[in-house]
Enzyme design. Structure first.
Site, PDB file in Angstrom:
ATOM      1  N   HIS A   1      -9.800  -5.408  11.044  1.00  0.00           N
ATOM      2  CA  HIS A   1     -10.501  -5.240   9.773  1.00  0.00           C
ATOM      3  C   HIS A   1     -11.858  -4.560   9.932  1.00  0.00           C
ATOM      4  O   HIS A   1     -12.672  -4.601   9.028  1.00  0.00           O
ATOM      5  CB  HIS A   1     -10.698  -6.591   9.076  1.00  0.00           C
ATOM      6  CG  HIS A   1      -9.451  -7.137   8.469  1.00  0.00           C
ATOM      7  ND1 HIS A   1      -8.394  -7.579   9.211  1.00  0.00           N
ATOM      8  CD2 HIS A   1      -9.077  -7.311   7.174  1.00  0.00           C
ATOM      9  CE1 HIS A   1      -7.432  -8.010   8.411  1.00  0.00           C
ATOM     10  NE2 HIS A   1      -7.820  -7.851   7.170  1.00  0.00           N
TER      11      HIS A   1
ATOM     12  N   GLU B   1       0.812  -1.230   0.000  1.00  0.00           N
ATOM     13  CA  GLU B   1       0.000   0.000   0.000  1.00  0.00           C
ATOM     14  C   GLU B   1       0.838   1.270   0.000  1.00  0.00           C
ATOM     15  O   GLU B   1       0.526   2.223  -0.707  1.00  0.00           O
ATOM     16  CB  GLU B   1      -0.938   0.036   1.225  1.00  0.00           C
ATOM     17  CG  GLU B   1      -2.165  -0.830   1.114  1.00  0.00           C
ATOM     18  CD  GLU B   1      -1.901  -2.283   1.456  1.00  0.00           C
ATOM     19  OE1 GLU B   1      -0.776  -2.584   1.903  1.00  0.00           O
ATOM     20  OE2 GLU B   1      -2.813  -3.109   1.284  1.00  0.00           O
TER      21      GLU B   1
END
Lengths: 325, 456
Positions: B258, B189
């Site tokens: 998450h 990322e």
């Protein structure tokens, strides 16, 4: 790879390169002086000692090629041809600064001169520069993105992510490590394990080399080799420049992490003085020719200084402009 | 040329001359060390500002508490007269008084909503040819249409191409546009976000997908320091037309790392636009507007909404302007404000609220930044009561800021405290019962409405 030689430059071209190196040196000395007088604030990272790197690379650059670097950026933006008055006015935080006084020493940009900053977070400019290379390839432009980073950034994770992407997607990027031996006050030996820094890119199948970054001619030769390699192979390349900064990391650095002897020894191979010597001795250029160039630059720097101190502070309304387009 | 005691740090006001390393009559080069100066922080070296001869030393070594900018020596250099003049300039320079004074700063602050004024209004009223599709399909259509319209638009992210998207939002796009414009990235990322921002700086219009926004934390430096600030710190030179998109918030039992909402994080940052649609129609119109916007846009989706259907216009020119909220239900008694998934939670609570005889205004914000303040205040001035529902943690949250804005703009109209129903201040638990408790629920929303309405 066969070695090309910078001797293919005419004396006039070489003098132009010398002029730029001398301009950067005098500009930075003036910046130091203005910082001392309190006219420049905050951080101010000087390029003195590293001039052969940026000008050697410049000798291989097409005006359409792009450049991005970190926070030691004054020399880089001057090399790209931005008016020194606008650069100094940015340092003094004035309206006429290249970033209208809103960027400062570390944040200067010029799209017209293909200079993409001027970034203050160590390592962040590397993925950005790979993205600029991505855009060149995406648009089928015959351009190379030159991405400068310091020895300190070579231990920063995103740099390796960027190497991976550049090589995986075969992007036209030249990585240039300006290894000046110290990340702020930490010597390279205390921060980086293993061998030469450029070798860290080779595991991503990026070819590279280490060159003497104090010498315009060795830098220029390597820069031209790298350019031709990238153009012929459509792949990135990396050069590690062995260089040195004569001044502190920033203006408030007492320099306790290195000895005076070490600094003085490096000053014996001052890149600006060495280039001058070579022009005089090997290229038989008249001393007066060089003196004229130097006096012109000194005069120019005086104008630059005056301009940067007379330019008004930014308008108060500019506080709120350019947050959004 | 006068040599002044320099400021050798941003905070130095006085210094001591520890030692002179040159004497009168010495020839020096620029950069040579002239003296050792003790500052507030350290002992520093004073370097010669130019080539020349030390004419006179004015302050002896051992002197203490010398003010910055005091004359400490004289240096003779070539072209002395010009130098003298410049010295005078330095001394007499600033303070330069700019136009305006600091008092009127408030008046010149530009409201964010005015920035987006030129966006097309009246979109909602036009007669569109509509079809009922899921939010997943709506997002896919938006990307496809914009990629067809503008070849500078490209898509990158993890599993967006060959895998057809981890949540199938990007299904089929690789086949339509090829691997040059739809790119699978490594799990990287920080690197690919930086790459996308760099590409945007050079004029491309990337859509940067995060498989979920949880992973955007790996890249938050690039989003905040590179994407959001470049326009400002370049004095308007470098804009970053990019969309960061992906599912945000808590899905279903995927655990603490998450499941979290990033609305408050990103809406804190000047330079970012933040959008969070609650339905398919808005998702399409807002994503198209975001791709066309010249600023960095954080586009927050919600996994649990991907399958929800609504009527969505099929035309290329359908857009929803960024910065416009939607009054999805009109009432008179209380204003309930939500965005993204919390709109669904408010609608779930609606029957029990209506059972109490309370008719709410329900506002779907759609855009968090810029915020449609006009619509919010208009409703609050009518209902005099406010409940804000947000999935994110309540501590220093967007809902807290919204509640501040409402009390500060509608103080005289409020008949009750403002109640904020937020996610509980805990990492998201895995167990089904605990996860439900951690998020705003129907009972909490109904109780809040009762409390601001003084209803038992």
């Amino acid at each position: 790879m066969d070695k090309k030689t910078s001797n293919s430059f005419s004396n006039d071209q070489l003098l132009k390169f010398y002029e730029k190196m001398f301009l950067i040196r005098k500009f930075e000395e003036k910046a130091a002086q203005l910082y001392g007088a309190g006219k420049i604030g905050g951080f101010c990272h000087l390029y003195i000692g590293q001039e052969a790197v940026v000008i050697g690379i410049l000798s291989s650059i097409n005006s359409e090629d792009t450049v991005i670097t970190a926070y030691r950026d004054h020399g880089h933006i001057l090399a790209r041809g931005v008016d020194p008055k606008l650069v100094m006015s940015e340092l003094t935080g004035r309206k006429d600064g290249i970033s209208k006084g809103k960027g400062g020493s570390m944040h200067m940009f010029s799209k017209a001169n293909r200079f993409y900053g001027g970034h203050g977070i160590v390592g962040a400019q590397v993925p950005l520069g790979v993205g600029i290379g991505f855009a060149h390839k995406y648009r089928n432009e015959k351009k190379i993105s030159r991405v400068y980073l310091g020895d300190g950034a070579m231990s920063n994770g995103q740099v390796f992510e960027a190497f991976n992407l550049a090589s995986l997607w075969q992007l036209p990027v030249l990585f240039i490590i300006e290894n000046n031996k110290y990340g702020m006050g930490t010597s390279i030996g205390r921060s980086a394990a293993g061998n030469d820094l450029f070798e860290r890119a080779t595991v991503f199948d990026i070819e590279g080399e280490k060159v003497d970054g104090m010498n315009f001619f060795t830098v220029s030769d390597a820069a031209i080799r790298a350019r031709d390699y990238i153009n012929n192979n459509s792949k990135p390349y990396i050069i590690e420049m062995d260089t040195y900064r004569f001044r502190g990391h920033s203006m408030s650095d007492p320099g306790l992490y290195r000895t005076k002897d070490e600094v003085n020894k490096m000053k014996e191979i001052d890149p600006v003085l060495m280039m001058k010597e070579t022009l005089l001795k090997e290229f038989k250029i008249e001393e007066d020719t060089i003196k004229d160039i130097e006096s012109n630059i000194k005069r120019q720097i005086k104008d630059v200084e005056k301009f940067s101190l007379e330019s008004p502070l930014p308008d108060i309304k500019d506080l709120f402009t350019e947050v959004y387009l | 040329m006068k040599i002044l005691l320099p400021a050798l740090s941003p905070t130095m006001e006085t210094g001591n001359i520890v030692k002179w390393l040159v004497k009168e009559g010495d020839e020096v080069l620029s950069g040579d060390i002239l003296a050792e100066i003790e500052t507030d922080k350290a002992t520093m070296e004073l370097e010669s500002p130019d080539d020349g001869k030390i004419e006179k030393i004015l302050v002896k070594e051992g002197s203490e508490n010398i003010s910055v900018n005091s004359e400490i020596a004289l240096l003779t250099v070539e072209g002395e007269e010009i130098e003298e003049k410049i010295e005078k300039t330095i001394e007499s320079a600033p303070p330069v008084i700019p136009n305006g004074s600091e008092k009127n700063i408030k008046e010149i602050n530009i409201s964010m909503s005015s920035l987006l004024k030129e966006q097309s209004d009246g979109m909602e009223l036009k007669n569109w040819s509509e079809k009922e599709i899921t939010m997943r399909e709506a997002l896919n259509q938006a990307i496809e249409e914009e990629m067809n319209l503008d070849k500078d638009v490209f898509l990158l992210g993890e599993e967006v191409a060959e895998y057809d998207g981890a949540y199938k939002v990007t299904q089929g796009l690789l086949d339509k546009f090829g691997s040059k414009r739809v790119l699978d990235t490594p799990i990287s990322e920080h690197g690919f976000t930086g790459l996308a921002i760099g590409a945007a700086m050079s004029g491309l219009k990337p859509i940067c997908e995060f498989m979920t926004f949880n992973f955007s934390m790996q890249a938050i430096d690039q989003i905040v320091n590179s994407a959001a600030k470049s326009l400002y710190m370049s004095g308007g030179e470098i804009n970053v037309p990019i969309v960061f998109r992906g599912p945000n918030g808590a899905a279903a039992r995927v655990g603490a790392q998450h499941s979290q909402c990033f609305i408050s994080w990103f809406s804190h940052i000047p330079g970012l636009l933040v959008v969070a649609p609650s339905n398919a129609r808005d998702a399409k119109g807002l994503l198209k507007s975001s791709i066309r916007n010249p600023n960095p846009v954080v586009f927050l989706e919600h996994e649990l909404l991907y399958k929800e259907k609504s009527n969505v216009p099929e035309e290329n020119d359908f857009l929803i302007p960024i910065g416009k909220a939607n009054l999805i239900k009109e009432g008179s008694d209380v204003t309930i404000i939500g965005f993204s998934m919390s709109v669904q939670r408010i609608l779930n609570a609606l029957p029990s609220i209506e059972k109490l005889g309370i008719k709410p205004d329900i506002i779907d914000l759609r855009s968090i930044k810029p915020l449609d303040e006009d619509l919010i205040y208009k409703s609050v001035k009518k209902t005099n009561r406010v409940v804000i529902v947000e999935d994110g943690w309540g501590n220093t949250s967007f809902g807290s800021h919204l509640s501040y804005l409402i009390q500060s703009n509608c103080f005289d109209y409020l008949d009750s405290e403002i109640i904020k129903v937020s996610g509980k201040d805990v990492p998201m638990p895995y167990a089904e019962n605990l996860e439900k408790l951690a998020l705003p629920n129907t009972d909490e929303i109904t109780s809040a409405v009762k409390k601001v309405s003084y209803t038992k």
